[in-house]
Design an enzyme around this catalytic site. Structure first.
Site, mmCIF file in Angstrom:
data_model
loop_
_atom_site.group_PDB
_atom_site.id
_atom_site.type_symbol
_atom_site.label_atom_id
_atom_site.label_comp_id
_atom_site.label_asym_id
_atom_site.label_seq_id
_atom_site.Cartn_x
_atom_site.Cartn_y
_atom_site.Cartn_z
ATOM 1 C CG ASP A 1 -11.417 39.363 -19.247
ATOM 2 O OD1 ASP A 1 -11.766 40.135 -20.167
ATOM 3 O OD2 ASP A 1 -11.669 39.593 -18.055
ATOM 4 C CG PHE B 1 -18.696 36.527 -19.780
ATOM 5 C CD1 PHE B 1 -19.609 37.472 -20.180
ATOM 6 C CD2 PHE B 1 -17.693 36.898 -18.877
ATOM 7 C CE1 PHE B 1 -19.543 38.776 -19.718
ATOM 8 C CE2 PHE B 1 -17.613 38.210 -18.416
ATOM 9 C CZ PHE B 1 -18.538 39.152 -18.839
ATOM 10 C CG HIS C 1 -20.468 45.216 -10.233
ATOM 11 N ND1 HIS C 1 -19.809 45.992 -9.302
ATOM 12 C CD2 HIS C 1 -19.538 44.876 -11.163
ATOM 13 C CE1 HIS C 1 -18.547 46.123 -9.670
ATOM 14 N NE2 HIS C 1 -18.354 45.460 -10.779
HETATM 15 C C1 LIG Z 1 -15.061 44.851 -13.719
HETATM 16 S S1 LIG Z 1 -13.931 43.868 -14.574
HETATM 17 C C2 LIG Z 1 -13.550 42.595 -13.407
HETATM 18 C C3 LIG Z 1 -12.227 41.945 -13.664
HETATM 19 C C4 LIG Z 1 -11.765 40.987 -12.574
HETATM 20 N N1 LIG Z 1 -12.684 39.902 -12.367
HETATM 21 C C5 LIG Z 1 -11.556 41.773 -11.293
HETATM 22 O O1 LIG Z 1 -12.420 41.775 -10.422
HETATM 23 O O2 LIG Z 1 -10.500 42.418 -11.195
HETATM 24 C C6 LIG Z 1 -14.992 43.011 -15.703
HETATM 25 C C7 LIG Z 1 -14.244 42.082 -16.620
HETATM 26 O O3 LIG Z 1 -15.192 41.463 -17.497
HETATM 27 C C8 LIG Z 1 -14.565 41.330 -18.762
HETATM 28 N N2 LIG Z 1 -15.574 41.191 -19.817
HETATM 29 C C9 LIG Z 1 -16.419 42.130 -20.296
HETATM 30 N N3 LIG Z 1 -17.195 41.623 -21.273
HETATM 31 C C10 LIG Z 1 -16.818 40.334 -21.408
HETATM 32 C C11 LIG Z 1 -17.260 39.280 -22.256
HETATM 33 N N4 LIG Z 1 -18.251 39.467 -23.144
HETATM 34 N N5 LIG Z 1 -16.669 38.066 -22.136
HETATM 35 C C12 LIG Z 1 -15.673 37.878 -21.233
HETATM 36 N N6 LIG Z 1 -15.212 38.839 -20.393
HETATM 37 C C13 LIG Z 1 -15.779 40.044 -20.485
HETATM 38 C C14 LIG Z 1 -13.784 42.610 -18.877
HETATM 39 O O4 LIG Z 1 -12.780 42.531 -19.857
HETATM 40 C C15 LIG Z 1 -13.228 42.777 -17.480
HETATM 41 O O5 LIG Z 1 -11.975 42.198 -17.325
#
Ligand SMILES: C[S@@+](CC[C@H](N)C(=O)[O-])C[C@H]1O[C@@H](n2cnc3c(N)ncnc32)[C@H](O)[C@@H]1O
Length: 473
Positions: free
Chosen positions: A298, A331, A350
């Protein structure tokens, strides 16, 4: 209010009240079906009382039978009722948005915590003194919430926690979820129509053109709000993480831990949880299947929170046994570890537009080997189902019984509110299985299977190259 052990008799009483009230209403409302929208009901006090009784009893019935976290999560979104088990009389009322507005006042002042200290009740003057909020106004706010079955007024201006509000104390993650939804989401939602009516923003898919960015005038997207190193950023990150865990529990996301055959995977199987937040699902996998090797990816703040706070508390054995690695990763720019067995992505796509999803998926696809699998965990079988009816034999998904809307209408409204929430916060959307298959193909992935896991689903992909290879061999 009945005590916990008499819930069933309260249910029966409510049911008989509804039955009696329906008998009365039937005597007055005998219009042909097609006239029911233009209904000119007789202005009779007995009929009015029976309708009120039906509405009140249905709402109270729902508040007793559905899970507290389910009900509360929907209240944060100002949806009166959680799912197909319930009937939504309060949805007929105007000003529903004041419910989350009032919840925000109660939560931001930790009213449930104060009430928890005193089971016999706390007066509004004491609440006013402890919170600094004008006691008269706070009392009116709590009265509205009590009428919606959150809190109970036990005497003039004296409140206690009830079976719902006691789940809102600040050490319960529902508190963080509620604070986030009734705070940032609620405020951002007020800018939705300005955003959609702005010709420069209406068709944009950039997160910078979301109602969230417009409302907070921040020229940054949601995830930037906790990327900084200040204490405020850090506490936002950990509040968001706790809120995500509470949401997972509301939608029973942990069904994936049991409904996918993790137990059949060979020892040493590498599972990459990409965008895993603090790794709520990974912790459960580590506990249930100690032979898996997990890697949590993350943004740096999230990974740090996971490594320093979440895992030492919830699964320290995985750290000492070197079964979990914590790796910061963007990512959009980097790939997770090459040729891992499973890449797991929950509630990631999403958050993003189609174009951004394809970029993320391409980075995962680049890392995949011939035997790798990608599991996308988020689709819901009820997402964006239209309400019209098709012939039973043509229905891909069971339709609600007549005369309900075929998609259960408000009974399954959460899928639509979540879709709009994605629009408001990220300028993104919830998707159907067909949408996921399209995104996968565009990123070089072949759809294999949709696994049903509780309220959510798991879409399995492999590399397209591998399928083509298998087909030609
Ligand atoms: C809606 S949350 C989902 C977290 C986890 N998978 C869950 O369902 O509890 C989206 C996740 O994507 C991560 N995220 C956002 N942009 C990102 C990036 N550019 N690279 C890696 N992770 C990222 C956020 O930090 C967050 O933890």
């Amino acid at each position: 209010m009945a005590s916990d052990n008499s819930v069933t008799s309260e249910l029966r009483l409510l049911l008989s009240l509804i039955g009696e009230a329906v008998n009365i209403a039937e005597r007055y409302i005998s219009l042909p079906r097609e006239d029911k929208r233009a209904v000119e009901q007789p202005n009779d006090p007995e009929l009015r009382t029976s309708i009120c009784t039906i509405e009140a009893a249905c709402a109270q019935l729902c508040s007793l039978v559905a899970r507290p976290d389910d009900i509360l999560a929907n209240k944060f979104f100002a949806v009166s009722h959680p799912n197909a088990r319930t009937i939504p009389p309060a949805s007929l009322h105007a000003f529903q948005f004041y419910e989350p507005a009032c919840l925000q006042v109660a939560l931001s002042n930790k009213v449930p915590d104060i009430l928890q200290e005193s089971p016999s009740g706390v007066s509004i003057s004491e609440l006013g003194r402890r919170t600094g909020v004008d006691e008269g106004k706070l009392g009116r706010i709590l009265r509205l919430l009590a009428a919606k079955h959150v809190f109970q007024e036990v005497g003039p201006g004296t409140f206690v926690n009830n079976h719902l509000s006691r789940h809102l104390v600040s050490d319960n993650r529902l508190f963080n979820l509620g604070l986030g939804i009734t705070g940032e989401c609620f405020k951002a939602a007020s800018s939705l129509s300005d955003t959609l009516n702005d010709p420069a923003m209406t068709a944009s898919t950039s997160p910078l053109d979301s109602a969230f960015s417009k409302h907070f005038d921040c020229n940054s997207q949601f995830f930037d709000c906790y990327a900084g190193s200040s204490t405020e950023h850090e506490s936002r990150a950990s509040d968001f993480n706790d809120g995500m865990i509470a949401w997972s529990s509301v939608v029973e996301a942990n069904a994936v831990v049991f409904d996918f055959p993790w137990n059949k995977l060979p020892a040493g199987t590498i599972v990459c949880d990409v965008g895993g937040g603090v790794g709520d699902i990974s912790v459960q996998l580590a506990k249930c299947y100690p032979t898996l090797h997990l890697i949590l990816y993350d943004l740096p703040k999230q990974v740090e929170d996971a490594e320093k706070r979440f895992w030492p508390k919830h699964c320290p054995e995985a750290i000492t046994e070197h079964r979990i690695e914590f790796i910061p990763l963007d990512f959009f720019k980097e790939c997770p570890r090459k040729h891992s067995d499973i890449y797991f992505m929950k509630n990631i796509l999403h958050d993003w537009s189609d174009g951004d999803c394809i970029k993320i998926l391409k980075n995962v696809e680049k890392a995949m080997g011939p035997s790798s699998r990608l599991l996308v965990h988020e689709i819901d079988e009820f997402v964006i189902r239209p309400g019209y009816r098709v012939l039973e034999e043509e229905a891909k998904i069971a339709q609600a019984p007549v005369p309900l809307l075929s998609n259960f209408g408000e009974g399954r409204i959460r899928q639509h509110t979540m879709d709009i929430n994605m629009m408001v916060i990220f300028n993104s959307r919830e998707r159907t299985i067909e949408d996921f298959i399209y995104l996968g193909k565009a990123a070089g992935l072949e759809f294999v299977k949709l696994w049903e896991t509780g309220e959510m689903g798991l879409v399995e992909f492999v590399q397209l190259r591998q399928c083509e290879g298998a087909a030609s061999s």
